[in-house]
Design a protein around this motif. Structure first.
Motif, PDB file in Angstrom:
ATOM      1  N   LEU A 310       0.809  -1.220   0.000  1.00 19.81           N
ATOM      2  CA  LEU A 310       0.000   0.000   0.000  1.00 19.81           C
ATOM      3  C   LEU A 310       0.842   1.270   0.000  1.00 19.81           C
ATOM      4  O   LEU A 310       0.488   2.259  -0.653  1.00 19.81           O
ATOM      5  CB  LEU A 310      -0.927   0.005   1.222  1.00 19.81           C
ATOM      6  CG  LEU A 310      -2.025  -1.062   1.269  1.00 19.81           C
ATOM      7  CD1 LEU A 310      -2.712  -1.040   2.631  1.00 19.81           C
ATOM      8  CD2 LEU A 310      -3.044  -0.840   0.155  1.00 19.81           C
ATOM      9  N   PHE A 311       1.940   1.257   0.768  1.00 19.30           N
ATOM     10  CA  PHE A 311       2.686   2.496   0.993  1.00 19.30           C
ATOM     11  C   PHE A 311       4.143   2.424   0.536  1.00 19.30           C
ATOM     12  O   PHE A 311       4.903   3.361   0.752  1.00 19.30           O
ATOM     13  CB  PHE A 311       2.650   2.858   2.491  1.00 19.30           C
ATOM     14  CG  PHE A 311       1.271   2.855   3.080  1.00 19.30           C
ATOM     15  CD1 PHE A 311       0.291   3.729   2.624  1.00 19.30           C
ATOM     16  CD2 PHE A 311       0.940   1.952   4.093  1.00 19.30           C
ATOM     17  CE1 PHE A 311      -0.983   3.717   3.176  1.00 19.30           C
ATOM     18  CE2 PHE A 311      -0.333   1.940   4.644  1.00 19.30           C
ATOM     19  CZ  PHE A 311      -1.298   2.821   4.176  1.00 19.30           C
ATOM     20  N   ASN A 312       4.524   1.286  -0.034  1.00 17.18           N
ATOM     21  CA  ASN A 312       5.885   1.118  -0.557  1.00 17.18           C
ATOM     22  C   ASN A 312       6.947   1.286   0.534  1.00 17.18           C
ATOM     23  O   ASN A 312       8.020   1.851   0.304  1.00 17.18           O
ATOM     24  CB  ASN A 312       6.154   2.101  -1.706  1.00 17.18           C
ATOM     25  CG  ASN A 312       7.324   1.657  -2.570  1.00 17.18           C
ATOM     26  OD1 ASN A 312       7.596   0.463  -2.706  1.00 17.18           O
ATOM     27  ND2 ASN A 312       8.041   2.617  -3.140  1.00 17.18           N
ATOM     28  N   LEU A 313       6.631   0.784   1.758  1.00 13.02           N
ATOM     29  CA  LEU A 313       7.585   0.821   2.857  1.00 13.02           C
ATOM     30  C   LEU A 313       8.442  -0.446   2.854  1.00 13.02           C
ATOM     31  O   LEU A 313       8.045  -1.485   2.322  1.00 13.02           O
ATOM     32  CB  LEU A 313       6.855   0.943   4.196  1.00 13.02           C
ATOM     33  CG  LEU A 313       6.032   2.219   4.414  1.00 13.02           C
ATOM     34  CD1 LEU A 313       5.332   2.156   5.761  1.00 13.02           C
ATOM     35  CD2 LEU A 313       6.911   3.456   4.325  1.00 13.02           C
ATOM     36  N   ASP A 314       9.616  -0.360   3.455  1.00 10.92           N
ATOM     37  CA  ASP A 314      10.502  -1.513   3.549  1.00 10.92           C
ATOM     38  C   ASP A 314       9.890  -2.546   4.496  1.00 10.92           C
ATOM     39  O   ASP A 314       9.755  -2.288   5.699  1.00 10.92           O
ATOM     40  CB  ASP A 314      11.869  -1.067   4.080  1.00 10.92           C
ATOM     41  CG  ASP A 314      12.902  -2.185   4.034  1.00 10.92           C
ATOM     42  OD1 ASP A 314      12.565  -3.336   4.396  1.00 10.92           O
ATOM     43  OD2 ASP A 314      14.049  -1.913   3.654  1.00 10.92           O
ATOM     44  N   PRO A 315       9.516  -3.734   4.002  1.00  9.15           N
ATOM     45  CA  PRO A 315       8.809  -4.709   4.849  1.00  9.15           C
ATOM     46  C   PRO A 315       9.674  -5.251   5.991  1.00  9.15           C
ATOM     47  O   PRO A 315       9.168  -5.519   7.077  1.00  9.15           O
ATOM     48  CB  PRO A 315       8.413  -5.822   3.877  1.00  9.15           C
ATOM     49  CG  PRO A 315       9.358  -5.682   2.736  1.00  9.15           C
ATOM     50  CD  PRO A 315       9.678  -4.217   2.626  1.00  9.15           C
ATOM     51  N   LEU A 316      10.987  -5.414   5.768  1.00  7.97           N
ATOM     52  CA  LEU A 316      11.842  -5.968   6.807  1.00  7.97           C
ATOM     53  C   LEU A 316      11.981  -4.989   7.975  1.00  7.97           C
ATOM     54  O   LEU A 316      11.863  -5.381   9.146  1.00  7.97           O
ATOM     55  CB  LEU A 316      13.221  -6.305   6.239  1.00  7.97           C
ATOM     56  CG  LEU A 316      14.228  -6.873   7.254  1.00  7.97           C
ATOM     57  CD1 LEU A 316      13.686  -8.155   7.883  1.00  7.97           C
ATOM     58  CD2 LEU A 316      15.574  -7.129   6.584  1.00  7.97           C
ATOM     59  N   VAL A 317      12.221  -3.733   7.649  1.00  3.57           N
ATOM     60  CA  VAL A 317      12.336  -2.730   8.708  1.00  3.57           C
ATOM     61  C   VAL A 317      11.024  -2.618   9.477  1.00  3.57           C
ATOM     62  O   VAL A 317      11.005  -2.548  10.710  1.00  3.57           O
ATOM     63  CB  VAL A 317      12.736  -1.357   8.115  1.00  3.57           C
ATOM     64  CG1 VAL A 317      12.669  -0.266   9.182  1.00  3.57           C
ATOM     65  CG2 VAL A 317      14.122  -1.425   7.504  1.00  3.57           C
ATOM     66  N   PHE A 318       9.907  -2.606   8.746  1.00  3.71           N
ATOM     67  CA  PHE A 318       8.588  -2.528   9.382  1.00  3.71           C
ATOM     68  C   PHE A 318       8.372  -3.708  10.324  1.00  3.71           C
ATOM     69  O   PHE A 318       7.893  -3.541  11.452  1.00  3.71           O
ATOM     70  CB  PHE A 318       7.506  -2.501   8.301  1.00  3.71           C
ATOM     71  CG  PHE A 318       6.119  -2.350   8.834  1.00  3.71           C
ATOM     72  CD1 PHE A 318       5.549  -1.097   9.001  1.00  3.71           C
ATOM     73  CD2 PHE A 318       5.362  -3.472   9.183  1.00  3.71           C
ATOM     74  CE1 PHE A 318       4.262  -0.954   9.503  1.00  3.71           C
ATOM     75  CE2 PHE A 318       4.082  -3.340   9.699  1.00  3.71           C
ATOM     76  CZ  PHE A 318       3.534  -2.070   9.845  1.00  3.71           C
ATOM     77  N   TYR A 319       8.748  -4.908   9.872  1.00  4.01           N
ATOM     78  CA  TYR A 319       8.539  -6.121  10.668  1.00  4.01           C
ATOM     79  C   TYR A 319       9.361  -6.077  11.954  1.00  4.01           C
ATOM     80  O   TYR A 319       8.874  -6.408  13.044  1.00  4.01           O
ATOM     81  CB  TYR A 319       8.922  -7.338   9.829  1.00  4.01           C
ATOM     82  CG  TYR A 319       8.565  -8.667  10.460  1.00  4.01           C
ATOM     83  CD1 TYR A 319       7.276  -8.921  10.919  1.00  4.01           C
ATOM     84  CD2 TYR A 319       9.511  -9.686  10.577  1.00  4.01           C
ATOM     85  CE1 TYR A 319       6.936 -10.143  11.482  1.00  4.01           C
ATOM     86  CE2 TYR A 319       9.186 -10.912  11.133  1.00  4.01           C
ATOM     87  CZ  TYR A 319       7.902 -11.128  11.585  1.00  4.01           C
ATOM     88  OH  TYR A 319       7.565 -12.335  12.153  1.00  4.01           O
TER      89      TYR A 319
END
Length: 397
Positions: A310-319
């Motif tokens: 949805l927002f093109n955020l880094d999934p690993l950092v978010f996790y």
């Protein structure tokens, strides 16, 4: 491609909203726990006397902490109560232990009921039925053998029995015990279980675990007594459901229930969690979907994909940030439930927390894979709606 893209957007939005909802549950538990728990109740002289309480104690066998746990009921600071010990087998060693306590505290009203009465498939209900029938007070309390009471716990529970409340229960927690299993139990009941319990009580949802519960006896008698719930294994859930269906509220008191069983092992604790999961699935089928999604590692992974999409955020950092914040909030919640410093160090908490978070989804899958319930020496199969049938062992010819 357009329909598939719309579907992906739909899933991503759903998971992101669900993830946000989990943080709302975290915040409710933290603030409500701070407001609700560990309030000191002072016993004042009143014109209307405190109601009497009949306490049912179903017993089976003896563990190293049983004597101390039962003695805590003989020493409570409450004006009028009776102890009704219900023991299924006349050779059970707990009988002698109870008799020792009766001799030590002759001024406490207590009786022993041996043999039970078969009124359904639930062995706990069968065991308690004679004691329930003999109960003489307006409030009935059901308390498991592993519960340890403080002097003012009963007073605290009755204090929360307001005019519109039909059932008061203690939020499950755990006494300080040594070893990894003791740490694991305290982490589970002080984080995962406490979070759901506090949030459910705040919004008025039935999340009742009946290890320590007070009910209005007249309300149970209206529906046929406790024997009317003998067809269920999770009788505690249906006690509360019976109350709420008739417009009565259920409430937790300010003191958590101190579980203090002398048997503390990782395998037995995980077997207990698996059994509870099987019961929840049978009673509340949507648990199959929403319970796994409520796990930190599962919802974190799915939410990482959703925000990436949805927002093109880094999934690993978010996790990783998701796990860190969840971990910190759990530490704060555990401190609130403990009402002080826990009995283990921060490193022990890290290890126990990670073990619990990674093993939780696995235990739930195991519960779905094998729905048959082993409870002590008996085996049961659950039907939808929570009704149980006992499976008899096959006789070889």
């Amino acid at each position: 491609m357009a329909p598939m893209l719309y579907s992906l957007y739909g899933f991503a939005i759903f998971f992101f909203i669900f993830w946000c909802g989990k943080w709302v549950v975290h915040l409710i538990a933290l603030f409500y726990g701070r407001v609700k728990l560990h309030k000191k109740i002072i016993q004042h002289p009143v014109e209307v006397p405190y109601p009497g309480v009949s306490i049912l104690k179903p017993l089976m066998g003896v563990d190293p902490h049983l004597f101390g746990n039962l003695e805590s009921f003989f020493t409570m600071s409450y004006p009028t109560y009776e102890l009704l010990f219900c023991i299924e087998d006349d050779i059970d060693p707990s009988i002698m232990l109870v008799k020792r306590l009766q001799e030590k505290y002759p001024n406490v009203d207590s009786k022993i009921f041996i043999g039970g009465e078969r009124v359904g498939v639930n062995p706990k209900i069968n065991n308690m039925q004679p004691g329930y029938r003999a109960a003489k007070h307006e409030l009935i309390m059901i308390s498991d053998s592993g519960i340890r009471m403080k002097e003012d716990t009963l007073l605290d529970m009755v204090h929360h029995m307001k005019d519109n409340v039909g059932l008061v229960h203690q939020m499950p927690f755990s006494s300080d015990r040594e070893g990894f299993a003791g740490t694991l139990e305290k982490i589970y009941f002080g984080t995962v279980q406490a979070r759901i319990y506090l949030a459910a009580d705040f919004v008025g949802v039935n999340c009742h675990t009946g290890m320590s519960t007070i009910m209005r006896k007249a309300l149970i008698d209206e529906v046929g007594g406790i024997k009317a719930f003998g067809c269920y294994l999770a009788e505690d859930f249906f006690f509360a459901k019976s109350m709420t269906d008739r417009g009565w509220r259920i409430s937790i008191c300010s003191q958590p229930a101190w579980q203090n069983s002398g048997i503390c092992e990782v395998n037995s604790f995980q077997a207990r969690l698996t059994r509870w999961a099987k019961l929840r699935v049978a009673m509340v089928p949507y648990t199959i979907v929403f319970e796994p999604l409520s796990e930190c590692m599962v919802i974190g992974g799915i939410a990482s994909w959703a925000v990436s999409f949805l927002f093109n955020l880094d999934p690993l950092v978010f996790y990783l940030v998701h796990i860190l914040v969840w971990f910190l909030l759990d530490w704060i919640l555990l401190s609130i439930i403990q009402n002080g410093s826990v009995s283990f160090g921060k490193f022990d908490f890290v290890v126990g927390w990670l073990f619990r978070e990674f093993s939780g989804p696995c235990l739930f899958v195991r519960a779905l894979w094998d729905p048959v319930i082993q409870w002590r020496t008996r085996t049961y199969r659950l039907k939808w709606g929570g009704i149980a049938e006992e499976l008899k062992p096959k006789v070889k010819v």
